[in-house]
Design an enzyme around this catalytic site. Structure first.
Site, PDB file in Angstrom:
ATOM      1  N   LYS A   1       0.840  -1.195   0.000  1.00  0.00           N
ATOM      2  CA  LYS A   1       0.000   0.000   0.000  1.00  0.00           C
ATOM      3  C   LYS A   1       0.879   1.251   0.000  1.00  0.00           C
ATOM      4  O   LYS A   1       1.866   1.336   0.744  1.00  0.00           O
ATOM      5  CB  LYS A   1      -0.919  -0.007   1.230  1.00  0.00           C
ATOM      6  CG  LYS A   1      -1.973   1.103   1.223  1.00  0.00           C
ATOM      7  CD  LYS A   1      -2.906   0.962   2.434  1.00  0.00           C
ATOM      8  CE  LYS A   1      -4.000   2.031   2.438  1.00  0.00           C
ATOM      9  NZ  LYS A   1      -4.907   1.901   3.600  1.00  0.00           N
TER      10      LYS A   1
ATOM     11  N   SER B   1      -9.918   2.117   2.640  1.00  0.00           N
ATOM     12  CA  SER B   1      -9.048   2.882   1.763  1.00  0.00           C
ATOM     13  C   SER B   1      -8.066   2.032   0.974  1.00  0.00           C
ATOM     14  O   SER B   1      -7.462   2.484   0.003  1.00  0.00           O
ATOM     15  CB  SER B   1      -8.261   3.895   2.593  1.00  0.00           C
ATOM     16  OG  SER B   1      -7.385   3.244   3.515  1.00  0.00           O
TER      17      SER B   1
ATOM     18  N   SER C   1     -10.111  -0.315   6.840  1.00  0.00           N
ATOM     19  CA  SER C   1      -9.521  -0.183   5.509  1.00  0.00           C
ATOM     20  C   SER C   1      -8.785  -1.409   4.998  1.00  0.00           C
ATOM     21  O   SER C   1      -8.391  -1.441   3.838  1.00  0.00           O
ATOM     22  CB  SER C   1      -8.575   1.027   5.469  1.00  0.00           C
ATOM     23  OG  SER C   1      -9.305   2.221   5.585  1.00  0.00           O
TER      24      SER C   1
END
Length: 506
Positions: free
Chosen positions: A82, A157, A181
């Site tokens: 990420k 997210s 997330s």
């Protein structure tokens, strides 16, 4: 052979690499080829680091050829990271224009542990800007698409990390979980996502949104793969003041034990406040089917009440924006990142204001304003202070529930993946996606999402959330692995192999 490699689990790939049946370079190149083929339809990555990934893979192959033992159980297996972790060899943007093309001067602790474990990093995945969002539509660089149906969101997210798994672009990924997330995207993409106990994985080098809530964790397509990655990244870090100085729970052993399918003696708590109206019928049906499966495995089901969970979302959206307001003050155009033309302004303050206006997206601005208001003079105790008191009550609810059950379960999300654009202009509707996941962030205990089934009405996956006490990851993985094995046996194989929306669009 290349396409076949991308369909294998991380554990299977590791076994083949370590037995020298296939090289890490071949495995890594296969995934890079897959990324090149499907990225136009998925947009899971913001940056692909092919050269550095292949270099890391070649070093693993050379060590194995020289007779050295693998440096970790996952050595040679590539991963998607990420884009909220610092990486010295790739940009770290957090999905924001204000950090576009920023090259960090150091690796995050998690990044360094991945490298030390011989895990090639394929690239950095797309995300809602500064991890604020539930759909990955708030990325400054465009949304990610759900591989099950590319007209749907992949969650957020960390939608990029979850989508990279579901699209078979990577066998492993890393996410962060502030209010859901990791778990929410896992549920919406039919993958496995784990939020470890707060402090269980180092946050050093993780660009902070809400420091008391953010937690890094593993993302994978199977429970065992998640457990293997969990043990690589977890453990005490003296550079992180919130890091827990305690042994890492034996999650790999627990996952292997759970796969044997015996949950006799375990009590599973059904949280009353995370049920009732408001759930898509297919989500409720998959949840009930999971409960029946747990009983068939020998677990005892008990109902538990956590009365303050109904206030969790309200308290979260005071605490989270308040910490965002404080943390994002560092992006001031003075030290690094974006800076609009200083010659056009008469003071540093004007440059700062103009840069933040251009560099931050609407959701980030919304949360900064909410947080600044909640922390302002005369309102701090009424808002932020009260929210922290609610947080304590939520923690007490968990403590009481775990006194009656070994783990707690609920749906991960109220619905399956909705359409791109459906809720982007309705923040309150978007926030409700994290209804079930927020309480565990508020209390800091462990939680994960595993696939629970597929909705008949839209063909999209549904997730089941399993929650455990702080540092109780072992029992959580045991339950998850038992459910996974039983579900795969009943369904004739893993649900993730049914992804078909992507192939129709590439």
């Amino acid at each position: 052979m290349s396409a076949e490699l991308t369909r294998l689990t991380a554990a299977e790939l590791a076994a083949k690499i370590h037995a020298r049946e296939v090289s890490s370079v071949e495995v890594t190149q296969a995934h890079l080829d897959r990324i090149a083929a499907v990225e136009p339809a998925v947009h899971a990555f913001l940056h692909v680091g092919a050269e550095s990934a292949l270099g890391a893979a070649a070093r693993v192959d050379a060590a194995l050829a020289g007779g050295e033992a693998p440096v970790s159980p996952l050595a040679g297996v590539p991963l998607a990271l990420k884009d909220v972790f610092t990486t010295i060899d790739m940009p770290t943007t957090c999905g924001s224009r204000i950090l576009e093309n920023w090259q960090p001067p150091y690796d995050a602790t998690l990044t360094a542990r991945l490298r030390a474990a011989g895990i090639p990093i394929l690239g950095k995945t797309n995300m809602d800007e500064f991890a604020m969002g539930s759909s990955t539509e708030h990325s400054a660089f465009g949304p990610t698409h759900n591989p099950w149906n590319t007209s749907r969101i992949p969650g957020g997210s960390g939608g990029g990390s979850a989508a990279s798994l579901a699209a078979f672009e990577a066998p492993l990924a890393i996410g962060t979980d502030t209010g859901g997330s990791i778990r929410q995207p896992a549920a919406l993409t039919g993958t496995v996502g784990v939020k470890p106990t707060y402090g269980g994985v180092s946050r050093y080098g993780l660009v902070a949104a809400a420091s008391s809530l953010d937690q890094a964790g593993p993302c994978a397509r199977t429970v065992l793969d998640a457990a293997l990655l969990h043990e690589v990244i977890a453990g005490h870090d003296p550079r992180d003041a919130t890091s827990i100085d305690a042994p890492v729970p034996a999650v790999v052993e627990a996952a292997r034990q759970g796969a044997e399918g015996d949950l006799r003696g375990l009590k599973v708590g059904i949280v009353r406040e995370l049920g009732g109206e408001g759930y898509q019928p297919e989500v409720e049906a998959a949840f009930q089917a999971s409960l029946r499966r747990l009983e068939s495995l020998g677990a005892e089901l008990v109902e538990v009440s956590c009365p303050h969970f109904e206030y969790a979302m309200s308290a979260y959206y005071l605490i989270m924006p308040s910490e965002v307001s404080s943390n994002l003050a560092r992006f001031d155009a003075m030290r690094y990142g974006l800076r609009v033309s200083p010659e056009a302004y008469s003071s540093a303050e004007e440059v700062m204001a103009a840069t933040r206006e251009v560099g931050f997206g609407p959701e980030v601005k919304r949360r900064i304003m909410l947080g600044t208001y909640a922390l302002s003079s005369g309102y701090y105790e009424a808002y932020y202070g009260q929210a922290q008191k609610v947080r304590t009550l939520i923690s007490n609810d968990f403590a009481g529930a775990f006194g009656k059950a070994d783990v707690l379960v609920s749906p991960t999300t109220p619905t399956t993946a909705f359409g791109l654009g459906d809720k982007v202009d309705d923040p309150l509707a978007m926030y409700l996606c994290d209804l079930c996941t927020i309480p565990s962030n508020m209390a800091g205990n462990a939680a994960m999402s595993v696939p629970a089934g597929i909705s008949e009405s839209d063909g999209l996956p549904v997730g089941l959330q399993i929650m455990a006490p702080a540092l109780g990851e072992a029992v959580m993985y045991r339950v998850a692995a038992a459910l996974e094995a039983a579900r795969d046996a009943a369904d004739g194989g893993p649900l993730i192999q049914r992804v078909n929306g992507l192939e129709a669009s590439v």
